[in-house]
Design an enzyme around this catalytic site. Sequence first.
Site, PDB file in Angstrom:
ATOM      1  N   TYR A 116      10.379   9.663  15.045  1.00  0.00           N
ATOM      2  CA  TYR A 116      10.290   9.567  13.588  1.00  0.00           C
ATOM      3  C   TYR A 116      11.425  10.341  12.919  1.00  0.00           C
ATOM      4  CZ  TYR A 116       8.155   9.746   8.924  1.00  0.00           C
ATOM      5  OH  TYR A 116       7.914   9.634   7.571  1.00  0.00           O
ATOM      6  N   SER A 154       0.841  -1.201   0.000  1.00  0.00           N
ATOM      7  CA  SER A 154       0.000   0.000   0.000  1.00  0.00           C
ATOM      8  C   SER A 154       0.874   1.248   0.000  1.00  0.00           C
ATOM      9  CB  SER A 154      -0.930   0.020   1.224  1.00  0.00           C
ATOM     10  OG  SER A 154      -0.164   0.153   2.414  1.00  0.00           O
ATOM     11  N   LEU A 201       3.167   4.438  -0.543  1.00  0.00           N
ATOM     12  CA  LEU A 201       4.308   4.682  -1.416  1.00  0.00           C
ATOM     13  C   LEU A 201       4.826   3.388  -2.022  1.00  0.00           C
ATOM     14  CD1 LEU A 201       6.371   7.249   0.723  1.00  0.00           C
ATOM     15  CD2 LEU A 201       4.675   7.732  -1.049  1.00  0.00           C
TER      16      LEU A 201
END
Length: 252
Positions: free
Chosen positions: A158, A15, A17
């Site tokens: 992140y 799914s 990118l």
Amino acid sequence: MELTSTAAIVTGGASGLGGATATALAAKGASVFALDLPAAIEKAAPAEGITYVETDVTDPEQVQSAVATASGAGVPLRTVVNCAGIGPSARILSKKGTHDLALFRKVVEVNLIGTFNVTTLAAEAIAKTEPLEDDARGVIINTASIAAYDGQIGQVAYAASKGGVVGLNLPAARDLASSGIRVMTIAPGIIDTPMLATVSEEIRAALAEGVPFPKRLGKPAEYAQLAVDIVEHDYLNGEVIRLDGSLRMAPR
């Protein structure tokens, strides 16, 4: 480098990118092996030229098995695109207390260590293929984020993990140059992936408004197009390309 009659690995390939990239590579004639977790693969529609392989990118044995499957497909493994990643949000200090160390470790493990794991094991297989012109054998494309440069409040884990992917890029390209393997990284901005599926239209519009030009969210197909361009452009190596409409993220 031509994609026809070659094999390609795309992590996170069920799914977002990864899904768009797997489709684009298959359209160019590659035999694509889309690595993803079982739950994601269950939701993916069958597609011509794409074989889904249940793989946890942080597990060396699972990745080694997936690489063996791709490299044993009867055509040389030449392309790897690492798209697998997670992006939970948490502040270092909040009303709930300190940032959970296990969460920070998990984000780094998936986004950075998982990328390194696939890069290393796939490079070993690519290095064994017959060389092409200029002794080229293949290319590995990793996925960072503009958060590596402009991390926002709540993105400490992140941003750190994606900053690691940026830092990995050049030395990896230098390490693998003698094997004829290029290494590139794409740093996307705000892309309209399943991660944004639960966000309201009001928030989506505000996000799009913050992009200098064009004032919209990026499309997974645009990431995939850039990935294909990198594969086909043999002189691109050791560079990080921002795909963000000139966006520089604000603190929040």
